[in-house]
Motif scaffolding. Structure first.
Motif, mmCIF file in Angstrom:
data_model
loop_
_atom_site.group_PDB
_atom_site.id
_atom_site.type_symbol
_atom_site.label_atom_id
_atom_site.label_comp_id
_atom_site.label_asym_id
_atom_site.label_seq_id
_atom_site.Cartn_x
_atom_site.Cartn_y
_atom_site.Cartn_z
ATOM 1 N N MET A 1 0.821 -1.206 0.000
ATOM 2 C CA MET A 1 0.000 0.000 0.000
ATOM 3 C C MET A 1 0.855 1.257 0.000
ATOM 4 S SD MET A 1 -3.087 1.299 -0.020
ATOM 5 C CE MET A 1 -4.117 -0.147 0.238
ATOM 6 N N LYS A 2 1.944 1.218 0.772
ATOM 7 C CA LYS A 2 2.854 2.370 0.796
ATOM 8 C C LYS A 2 3.491 2.581 -0.564
ATOM 9 C CE LYS A 2 4.117 2.756 5.645
ATOM 10 N NZ LYS A 2 5.043 2.279 6.681
ATOM 11 N N ASP B 1 2.167 1.654 -3.417
ATOM 12 C CA ASP B 1 1.106 2.148 -4.304
ATOM 13 C C ASP B 1 0.875 3.645 -4.095
ATOM 14 O OD1 ASP B 1 0.734 -0.308 -5.425
ATOM 15 O OD2 ASP B 1 -1.188 -0.726 -4.466
ATOM 16 N N LEU B 2 0.923 4.050 -2.847
ATOM 17 C CA LEU B 2 0.713 5.463 -2.531
ATOM 18 C C LEU B 2 1.815 6.314 -3.162
ATOM 19 C CD1 LEU B 2 -0.850 7.649 -0.931
ATOM 20 C CD2 LEU B 2 0.580 7.094 1.039
ATOM 21 N N GLU C 1 -5.748 9.182 -2.808
ATOM 22 C CA GLU C 1 -4.746 9.399 -1.772
ATOM 23 C C GLU C 1 -5.388 9.270 -0.383
ATOM 24 O OE1 GLU C 1 -3.083 13.403 -1.451
ATOM 25 O OE2 GLU C 1 -1.118 12.471 -1.207
ATOM 26 N N ASN D 1 -8.070 7.651 0.411
ATOM 27 C CA ASN D 1 -8.435 6.244 0.647
ATOM 28 C C ASN D 1 -7.223 5.434 1.105
ATOM 29 O OD1 ASN D 1 -11.162 6.169 0.132
ATOM 30 N ND2 ASN D 1 -10.919 5.721 -2.031
ATOM 31 N N MET D 2 -6.105 5.655 0.417
ATOM 32 C CA MET D 2 -4.903 4.889 0.759
ATOM 33 C C MET D 2 -4.399 5.254 2.150
ATOM 34 S SD MET D 2 -2.845 4.958 -2.808
ATOM 35 C CE MET D 2 -3.169 3.782 -4.115
ATOM 36 N N THR E 1 -6.581 3.671 4.677
ATOM 37 C CA THR E 1 -6.320 2.226 4.756
ATOM 38 C C THR E 1 -5.061 1.963 5.563
ATOM 39 O OG1 THR E 1 -7.331 1.912 2.591
ATOM 40 C CG2 THR E 1 -5.958 0.127 3.405
ATOM 41 N N SER F 1 -12.491 3.447 5.515
ATOM 42 C CA SER F 1 -12.359 4.547 4.584
ATOM 43 C C SER F 1 -13.619 5.410 4.571
ATOM 44 C CB SER F 1 -12.089 3.993 3.200
ATOM 45 O OG SER F 1 -12.028 5.046 2.286
#
Ligand code: ZN
Length: 123
Positions: free
Chosen positions: A40-41, A43-44, A81, A83-84, A87, A93
């Motif tokens: 996730m990091k 992806d962010l 952003e 949402n991530m 999460t 969310s």
């Protein structure tokens, strides 16, 4: 491993009006594994790169095909952003809703962004 056997019998077990049944669709928010958190990091970080290079070109965000709704969902960069980040913070969310009235021409799939970024980095 199911520990339900330790509990007393559910008084609503055969009752179609079991109050618990109203909550069944609300899946508990599972904690992120270290691997999911790392992904996730990543992806962010990518998403912020996409925004940096694509927003000036008029791309407003990303669209995904949603298998639950069997339709495409459009997310502005800022919504993605948020949402991530929520999460990662393991909060439910608050801004899961897709952008209102999106113009599909202004959104691109995630894979397009990946390819775009690859393209400009190889120059
Ligand atoms: Zn959906």
């Amino acid at each position: 491993m199911n520990s339900n056997w330790q509990l007393p019998p559910d008084p609503f077990a055969n009752d179609p009006n079991d109050p618990a049944s109203f909550f069944e669709d609300d899946e508990p928010f599972p904690p992120l594994s270290d691997e999911e958190r790392a992904r996730m990091k990543q992806d962010l970080k990518l998403m912020r790169e996409f925004r940096r290079v694509l927003a000036p070109k008029g791309v407003q965000g990303i669209f995904f095909y949603c298998e639950d709704c069997t339709e495409e969902h459009f997310y502005d960069w800022d919504i993605m952003e948020a949402n991530m980040l929520s999460t990662l913070a393991e909060e439910q969310s608050a801004v899961h809703e897709p952008s209102p009235n999106p113009d599909p021409h202004n959104y691109v799939p995630w894979d397009y962004c990946l390819g775009y970024l690859d393209g400009i980095q190889q120059r």
